[in-house]
Scaffold this active site. Structure first.
Site, short mmCIF file in Angstrom:
data_model
loop_
_atom_site.label_atom_id
_atom_site.label_comp_id
_atom_site.label_asym_id
_atom_site.label_seq_id
_atom_site.Cartn_x
_atom_site.Cartn_y
_atom_site.Cartn_z
N HIS A 133 -0.24 4.62 -0.18
CA HIS A 133 -0.58 5.61 0.55
C HIS A 133 0.09 6.86 0.42
CE1 HIS A 133 -3.97 3.91 2.53
NE2 HIS A 133 -3.41 2.81 3.25
N ASP A 160 0.79 -1.12 0.09
CA ASP A 160 -0.17 0.06 -0.16
C ASP A 160 1.05 1.18 0.09
OD1 ASP A 160 -1.24 -2.30 1.17
OD2 ASP A 160 -3.05 -1.11 1.83
N ASP A 192 -4.83 1.06 -2.68
CA ASP A 192 -4.42 2.19 -1.72
C ASP A 192 -3.35 2.81 -2.13
OD1 ASP A 192 -6.96 1.35 -0.23
OD2 ASP A 192 -5.78 0.93 1.50
N ASN A 213 -9.62 0.12 -1.07
CA ASN A 213 -10.88 0.81 -0.60
C ASN A 213 -10.63 2.22 -0.37
OD1 ASN A 213 -8.66 -0.04 1.69
ND2 ASN A 213 -10.04 1.18 2.90
N HIS A 214 -9.36 2.94 -0.50
CA HIS A 214 -9.25 4.28 -0.32
C HIS A 214 -9.62 4.97 -1.84
CE1 HIS A 214 -7.43 5.42 3.44
NE2 HIS A 214 -7.52 3.99 3.78
#
Length: 290
Positions: free
Chosen positions: A25, A23, A52, A78-79
């Site tokens: 981010h 991920d 993500d 999901n982000h």
């Protein structure tokens, strides 16, 4: 423009190497550090990402823009899902209400507040560069299938756990199930939900059991979503989320940030390398028996 198919398939890479990153981010500079470390060749190598790409870290839009690169292949996390839901009306109308008037689905609260930097108040819309990233996110699949037979692997965001995992003969979906979804280009909604949000495997006691590392009938499946200090494998799911954003916010996470990092997995060599905002050097693992 890339396909909008929920599952996509690629042949094995016969020209170079395949890597999978956890991920992101928004931690684009850590990714650059890792790609430099492995001498990533953009003309021959491929980089897969477990979703993500955005939120919480310092450079979400730059990570989202990776989707335009021909060597980059990511699944939707999901982000990204929350971002697309937050901007769903805007994607239809082209006009944006003030952020405080939009019903927040958790996107802003859980790291999406960076998007305010790209709001054009004069035109009451987002900037062109952000709009391009938003369109790219719409085209992200939920699952990549790569290679064949012994060289096959999958890339997802969370997990391939069956809804009846407590009573079924096997707790996870198998290659045969994935192949059926691929042929039909359809993933049932209850399975989609676990692909985005599931944490059953990585939070279970199986995560610490050596005998539970592999699931017969399921190829190695790279995933993320549930971070820990190092990658771990459960029922053929290899989770690469090692909390890159946590090392960016050490004051919020305390000592937890000292062991958090971004992890890049070399598929052919079966080992990983990690980088962190808390370390000067990268950290290599031993070769895994996957």
């Amino acid at each position: 423009m890339k396909s909008n198919a929920p599952i996509r398939k690629l042949p094995a890479n016969t020209l170079g190497k395949d890597y999978v990153v956890g991920d992101l981010h928004g931690c684009y500079d850590l990714l650059e550090q890792l790609l430099n470390e492995v001498d990533f060749d953009k003309t021959r190598d491929r980089l897969f990402a477990v979703g993500d790409l955005i939120d919480r870290g310092p450079n979400s839009l730059r990570c989202l823009q990776l989707l335009a690169e021909p060597w980059f292949y990511a699944v939707r996390g999901n982000h990204e899902l929350m971002m697309l839901d937050f901007f769903s009306s805007y994607l239809t109308s082209g006009k944006l209400d003030p952020f405080e008037d939009i019903k927040d689905n958790g996107f802003l609260e859980y790291g999406g507040d960076w998007v305010s930097e790209y709001f054009d108040s004069d035109r009451n819309c987002m900037t062109q560069e952000f709009n391009h990233g938003l369109i790219l996110a719409l085209q992200m699949p939920l699952l990549w299938v790569v290679g064949e037979n012994g060289n096959r692997f999958h890339v997802i965001h969370a997990e391939l756990v069956r809804p009846d995992y407590k009573t079924a003969d096997h707790a996870v979906w198998l290659n045969s199930d994935v192949d059926q979804w691929l042929e039909q280009q359809f993933i049932p909604p209850e399975i989609e939900n676990r692909l985005y949000w599931g944490r059953t495997l990585m939070l279970s006691q199986l995560a610490s059991q050596e005998f539970a590392r592999t699931q017969p009938g399921l190829s190695l499946t790279f995933c993320g979503h549930t971070y820990a200090a190092k990658p771990r494998q459960v029922l053929s799911h290899l989770c690469l989320d090692t909390g890159a954003f946590v090392s960016w916010w050490p004051y919020a996470y305390g000592e937890e940030g000292d062991s958090s990092s971004l992890t890049l997995f070399d598929v052919q060599e079966s080992r990983w390398v990690s980088a962190s905002y808390k370390w000067d050097d990268v950290l290599w693992s031993e070769v895994l028996g996957v």
